[in-house]
Motif scaffolding. Sequence first.
Motif, PDB file in Angstrom:
ATOM      1  N   UNK A  87      -8.572  20.137  11.352  1.00  0.00           N
ATOM      2  CA  UNK A  87      -7.833  18.955  10.913  1.00  0.00           C
ATOM      3  C   UNK A  87      -8.181  18.650   9.467  1.00  0.00           C
ATOM      4  N   UNK A  88      -7.310  17.893   8.830  1.00  0.00           N
ATOM      5  CA  UNK A  88      -7.516  17.536   7.426  1.00  0.00           C
ATOM      6  C   UNK A  88      -7.036  16.114   7.190  1.00  0.00           C
ATOM      7  N   UNK A  89      -7.388  15.565   6.051  1.00  0.00           N
ATOM      8  CA  UNK A  89      -6.903  14.251   5.650  1.00  0.00           C
ATOM      9  C   UNK A  89      -5.499  14.407   5.088  1.00  0.00           C
ATOM     10  N   UNK A  90      -4.578  13.542   5.532  1.00  0.00           N
ATOM     11  CA  UNK A  90      -3.209  13.559   5.018  1.00  0.00           C
ATOM     12  C   UNK A  90      -2.793  12.144   4.642  1.00  0.00           C
ATOM     13  N   UNK A  91      -1.924  12.048   3.655  1.00  0.00           N
ATOM     14  CA  UNK A  91      -1.302  10.777   3.288  1.00  0.00           C
ATOM     15  C   UNK A  91      -0.022  10.682   4.114  1.00  0.00           C
ATOM     16  N   UNK A  92      -0.021   9.836   5.123  1.00  0.00           N
ATOM     17  CA  UNK A  92       1.106   9.725   6.059  1.00  0.00           C
ATOM     18  C   UNK A  92       2.405   9.358   5.362  1.00  0.00           C
ATOM     19  N   UNK A  93       2.339   8.438   4.421  1.00  0.00           N
ATOM     20  CA  UNK A  93       3.536   7.977   3.723  1.00  0.00           C
ATOM     21  C   UNK A  93       4.126   9.108   2.898  1.00  0.00           C
ATOM     22  N   UNK A  94       3.295   9.760   2.110  1.00  0.00           N
ATOM     23  CA  UNK A  94       3.761  10.860   1.266  1.00  0.00           C
ATOM     24  C   UNK A  94       4.320  11.999   2.120  1.00  0.00           C
ATOM     25  N   UNK A  95       3.630  12.335   3.194  1.00  0.00           N
ATOM     26  CA  UNK A  95       4.068  13.411   4.081  1.00  0.00           C
ATOM     27  C   UNK A  95       5.432  13.087   4.695  1.00  0.00           C
ATOM     28  N   UNK A  96       5.607  11.857   5.138  1.00  0.00           N
ATOM     29  CA  UNK A  96       6.869  11.439   5.739  1.00  0.00           C
ATOM     30  C   UNK A  96       8.002  11.498   4.719  1.00  0.00           C
ATOM     31  N   UNK A  97       7.752  10.980   3.534  1.00  0.00           N
ATOM     32  CA  UNK A  97       8.786  10.969   2.504  1.00  0.00           C
ATOM     33  C   UNK A  97       9.131  12.384   2.045  1.00  0.00           C
ATOM     34  N   UNK A  98       8.133  13.242   1.913  1.00  0.00           N
ATOM     35  CA  UNK A  98       8.379  14.626   1.489  1.00  0.00           C
ATOM     36  C   UNK A  98       9.211  15.386   2.511  1.00  0.00           C
TER      37      UNK A  98
ATOM     38  N   UNK B 152       0.852  -1.174   0.000  1.00  0.00           N
ATOM     39  CA  UNK B 152       0.000   0.000   0.000  1.00  0.00           C
ATOM     40  C   UNK B 152       0.892   1.230   0.000  1.00  0.00           C
ATOM     41  N   UNK B 153       0.777   2.057  -1.011  1.00  0.00           N
ATOM     42  CA  UNK B 153       1.632   3.239  -1.119  1.00  0.00           C
ATOM     43  C   UNK B 153       0.941   4.496  -0.609  1.00  0.00           C
ATOM     44  N   UNK B 154      -0.171   4.316   0.080  1.00  0.00           N
ATOM     45  CA  UNK B 154      -0.897   5.414   0.700  1.00  0.00           C
ATOM     46  C   UNK B 154      -1.420   4.953   2.039  1.00  0.00           C
ATOM     47  N   UNK B 155      -1.402   5.832   3.024  1.00  0.00           N
ATOM     48  CA  UNK B 155      -2.059   5.560   4.294  1.00  0.00           C
ATOM     49  C   UNK B 155      -2.617   6.888   4.785  1.00  0.00           C
ATOM     50  N   UNK B 156      -3.928   6.988   4.773  1.00  0.00           N
ATOM     51  CA  UNK B 156      -4.606   8.241   5.074  1.00  0.00           C
ATOM     52  C   UNK B 156      -5.031   8.301   6.539  1.00  0.00           C
ATOM     53  N   UNK B 157      -4.762   9.450   7.172  1.00  0.00           N
ATOM     54  CA  UNK B 157      -5.196   9.728   8.544  1.00  0.00           C
ATOM     55  C   UNK B 157      -5.667  11.181   8.608  1.00  0.00           C
ATOM     56  N   UNK B 158      -6.350  11.485   9.687  1.00  0.00           N
ATOM     57  CA  UNK B 158      -6.660  12.873   9.973  1.00  0.00           C
ATOM     58  C   UNK B 158      -5.480  13.459  10.735  1.00  0.00           C
ATOM     59  N   UNK B 159      -5.186  14.734  10.481  1.00  0.00           N
ATOM     60  CA  UNK B 159      -4.080  15.397  11.160  1.00  0.00           C
ATOM     61  C   UNK B 159      -4.489  16.818  11.504  1.00  0.00           C
TER      62      UNK B 159
END
Length: 104
Positions: free
Chosen positions: A18-29, A5-12
């Motif tokens: 708060x908003x929906x964020x892609x945890x994986x993308x945010x971490x990598x960025x 899974x190349x996406x993992x969505x959470x609220x942040x």
Amino acid sequence: YLSVNRKFMCYSGVGDDFKEVDCIQQDLNNRLSKMELIEKIYRMSTSLSVSESLEWVCIKYDFPNNTVERRCEKTYTGGERFSICYFSSSIESPRKCLCSGQLC
């Protein structure tokens, strides 16, 4: 063949902000250049076994002053699905809820 899974969505966010964020993308960025990011995403299929890997979970903190904070966090799940809250005997500590599903 292992599906990754190349996406993992959470609220942040805090409170109602708060908003929906892609945890994986945010971490990598936050730590990789664009080219490193692309290479990392395509190499994810060769990572360690589930029991040895950190996985994303959604976290929600309920503070005693009624503030709520949501965010992504990595932890060892062993590949299990769960939703659990931890309480502390200290009245100053927040309740911490973890969920292995997305947007929970």
